[in-house]
Design a protein around this motif. Structure first.
Motif, short mmCIF file in Angstrom:
data_model
loop_
_atom_site.label_atom_id
_atom_site.label_comp_id
_atom_site.label_asym_id
_atom_site.label_seq_id
_atom_site.Cartn_x
_atom_site.Cartn_y
_atom_site.Cartn_z
N ILE A 87 31.46 65.15 34.05
CA ILE A 87 31.65 63.92 33.25
C ILE A 87 30.43 63.61 32.39
CG2 ILE A 87 33.42 62.84 34.71
CD1 ILE A 87 31.07 60.96 35.72
N SER A 88 29.34 64.35 32.61
CA SER A 88 28.18 64.14 31.75
C SER A 88 28.46 64.62 30.33
CB SER A 88 26.96 64.86 32.30
OG SER A 88 27.15 66.25 32.23
N TYR A 89 29.59 65.30 30.11
CA TYR A 89 29.97 65.65 28.73
C TYR A 89 30.10 64.38 27.90
CZ TYR A 89 32.67 67.03 24.69
OH TYR A 89 33.11 67.18 23.39
N ILE A 90 30.54 63.31 28.56
CA ILE A 90 30.69 62.05 27.84
C ILE A 90 29.57 61.09 28.23
CG2 ILE A 90 33.15 62.10 27.24
CD1 ILE A 90 33.73 60.86 29.96
N HIS A 91 29.44 60.05 27.47
CA HIS A 91 28.38 59.05 27.64
C HIS A 91 28.95 57.92 28.52
CE1 HIS A 91 25.65 55.82 26.36
NE2 HIS A 91 24.91 56.70 25.73
N PRO A 92 28.13 57.28 29.35
CA PRO A 92 28.71 56.22 30.20
C PRO A 92 29.24 55.01 29.44
CG PRO A 92 26.30 56.33 30.44
CD PRO A 92 26.72 57.54 29.65
N ASP A 93 28.72 54.74 28.26
CA ASP A 93 29.18 53.55 27.53
C ASP A 93 30.65 53.67 27.14
OD1 ASP A 93 26.76 52.36 27.75
OD2 ASP A 93 26.17 52.59 25.66
N PHE A 94 31.27 52.51 27.04
CA PHE A 94 32.70 52.48 26.69
C PHE A 94 32.91 52.29 25.19
CE2 PHE A 94 33.23 50.63 31.15
CZ PHE A 94 33.79 51.78 31.67
N VAL A 95 34.01 52.81 24.69
CA VAL A 95 34.48 52.52 23.33
C VAL A 95 35.99 52.29 23.45
CG1 VAL A 95 32.77 53.85 22.02
CG2 VAL A 95 34.83 55.00 22.86
N LEU A 96 36.57 51.68 22.41
CA LEU A 96 38.02 51.51 22.41
C LEU A 96 38.63 52.54 21.46
CD1 LEU A 96 38.32 47.61 22.35
CD2 LEU A 96 38.46 49.14 24.30
N ARG A 97 39.60 53.29 21.99
CA ARG A 97 40.33 54.26 21.16
C ARG A 97 41.81 54.10 21.45
NH1 ARG A 97 36.07 58.12 22.40
NH2 ARG A 97 37.34 59.07 24.02
N MET A 101 40.39 51.63 26.64
CA MET A 101 38.98 51.88 26.90
C MET A 101 38.76 53.35 27.27
SD MET A 101 36.67 49.67 29.52
CE MET A 101 36.46 48.21 28.53
N HIS A 102 37.80 53.95 26.60
CA HIS A 102 37.41 55.33 26.93
C HIS A 102 35.88 55.39 26.86
CE1 HIS A 102 41.51 56.83 26.88
NE2 HIS A 102 41.70 56.13 25.78
N HIS A 103 35.35 56.59 27.09
CA HIS A 103 33.90 56.74 27.02
C HIS A 103 33.46 57.22 25.64
CE1 HIS A 103 32.75 55.81 31.11
NE2 HIS A 103 33.83 56.44 31.52
N LYS A 104 32.24 56.82 25.30
CA LYS A 104 31.62 57.24 24.05
C LYS A 104 31.29 58.73 24.14
CE LYS A 104 27.32 55.71 22.15
NZ LYS A 104 26.25 54.70 22.26
N ARG A 105 31.15 59.36 23.00
CA ARG A 105 30.77 60.78 23.03
C ARG A 105 29.26 60.93 23.27
NH1 ARG A 105 32.57 64.60 20.32
NH2 ARG A 105 34.76 64.37 19.86
N ARG A 106 28.90 62.02 23.94
CA ARG A 106 27.48 62.40 24.03
C ARG A 106 27.19 63.50 22.99
NH1 ARG A 106 23.83 61.98 28.10
NH2 ARG A 106 25.48 61.36 29.55
N TYR A 107 28.17 64.39 22.81
CA TYR A 107 28.01 65.55 21.93
C TYR A 107 28.87 65.37 20.68
CZ TYR A 107 25.94 67.76 26.07
OH TYR A 107 25.14 68.06 27.14
N LYS A 108 28.55 66.14 19.65
CA LYS A 108 29.28 66.01 18.38
C LYS A 108 30.52 66.91 18.32
CE LYS A 108 25.34 64.53 15.63
NZ LYS A 108 24.23 64.95 14.79
N ASN A 109 30.57 67.94 19.15
CA ASN A 109 31.68 68.90 19.04
C ASN A 109 33.03 68.26 19.40
OD1 ASN A 109 30.99 68.71 21.81
ND2 ASN A 109 32.04 70.61 22.25
#
Lengths: 162, 216
Positions: A87-97, A101-109
């Motif tokens: 789950i470290s692929y994603i960032h702990p912060d939340f965003v709305l999509r 509610m989902h997690h923010k991206r950590r990576y750009k791919n």
């Protein structure tokens, strides 16, 4: 790069191009829900058993391909434990999509997520659940859904090319 | 009636699953005999394998992991598939909590429980998808607080379990505005990373190419 996560110990499926294969070569520890991969060593799981870097590997891939026994419409325990530990692929912060509610991206791919499920029998209901699960995974990775295919046996998979 | 309350969180201590089962047991106690079982590992505890025959109801509580059931629980469910082949057929209920605000995000996980029941020859009773699970174990079990909708759903589920009804799944969220829940979660992550001696900026760190483990 293709990242392939599979529960197959003997892997005989042809693959085109650059790839990394994660398969059961050592025993895997399950995720313990500590969130250390977010707040202690961001991006890397704190359990060092050889499977701690999958989040990083996911950040380097274009195609994430799951090859797994179908368990009730889910991937198998091994493949799921690898996913849970990543789950470290994603960032702990939340965003709305899409209003959720989902997690923010950590990576750009942007990952294209495909799944090849094997098992006999896989019921229509399990197939439906599996398609929903992969679509939900793609939403949470902020990626796209690729193929979701079903096979009667792992042997049948040897006839495809990834 | 004998009810097994199965805590399938990987955490052995405080967890949202433990908190939800504690609240449910308050609604069930006095009307049924309750047995607490922990499935915190990928291997079934001996307690479960010894006496499955006299359990009338199984209630699983677990967190949502990557949109489905945690890997260790899947492993336990596979081991349990044949456990109820002989003897009475228990009814199964599920409570899945997710860190996201919307309880509906647990829908697929509840479906997995239902599919497992079909494979194992058990009766699916229904379940609850609980949103806002991140703060559940810190919230008071008060019918006037943020946990109120969750408690209401648990009370309803307890009634259905005791009546052996098979309702549809219910989805609830905590009574807390979504934007505040999001803000509180983000403040929590920043507090945690500071407590580990790093900066909030590190939450978004992308590691450099990892060293294989064990290091050469």
């Amino acid at each position: 790069m293709k990242l392939i996560i599979t529960d197959l110990t003997q892997f005989h499926i042809p693959i085109e191009g650059e790839y990394k294969l994660i398969h059961p070569r050592e025993s895997i520890h399950h995720c313990v829900g500590c969130f250390g991969c977010w707040v202690k060593t961001p991006g890397v799981c704190v359990i060092h058993d050889g499977y701690e870097n999958t989040g990083f590997d996911m950040g380097c891939c274009q195609d994430l391909i799951l090859i797994s026994q179908c368990c009730y419409g889910s991937v198998s325990p091994f493949v799921k434990m690898v996913q849970d530990r990543a789950i470290s692929y994603i960032h702990p912060d939340f965003v709305l999509r899409k209003g959720e509610m989902h997690h923010k991206r950590r990576y750009k791919n942007v990952i294209s997520l495909s799944a090849h499920f094997y098992g006999d029998p896989i019921t229509d209901r399990e197939k439906e659940t599996a398609r929903k699960l992969i679509a939900a995974n793609a939403d949470n990775y902020d990626g796209q859904v690729g193929q979701v295919c079903f096979y009667r046996s792992a042997k049948e998979l040897e006839g495809i090319t990834l | 009636m004998k009810i097994a309350l199965i805590n399938a969180s990987p955490k052995t201590g405080r967890s949202a699953s433990a908190s939800l089962l504690a609240d449910l047991s308050a609604f069930l106690s006095g009307s049924a005999s309750l047995v607490e079982i922990g499935l915190h590992d990928a291997t079934l505890p001996g307690q479960f394998l010894q006496e499955p025959g006299d359990i009338d109801v199984l209630v699983f509580a677990c967190p949502l992991y990557v949109d489905g059931l945690p890997g260790h629980l899947l492993s336990c469910l596979l081991q349990l598939e044949q456990a109820f082949v002989t003897g009475p057929v228990p009814a199964v209920y599920g409570i899945v909590n997710c860190g996201f605000y919307e309880g509906i995000q647990a829908e697929t996980a509840l479906e997995l429980f239902e599919n497992w029941c079909r494979k194992a020859g058990l009766v699916w009773g229904g379940g609850i998808g609980v949103g806002g699970g991140g703060g559940l174990d810190q919230m008071p079990s008060s019918k006037n607080g943020p946990k109120a909708p969750v408690l209401h759903a648990l009370e309803q589920l307890a009634g259905e379990i005791l009546q052996k009804e098979s309702p549809q799944n219910h989805y609830v969220s905590v009574a807390f505005p979504r934007f505040l829940y999001k803000l509180a979660a983000q403040m929590g992550w920043r507090r945690s990373i500071r407590a580990n001696g790093a900066s909030p900026k590190d939450l978004g760190r992308t590691p450099s190419a990892p060293t294989p483990y064990p290091p050469a």
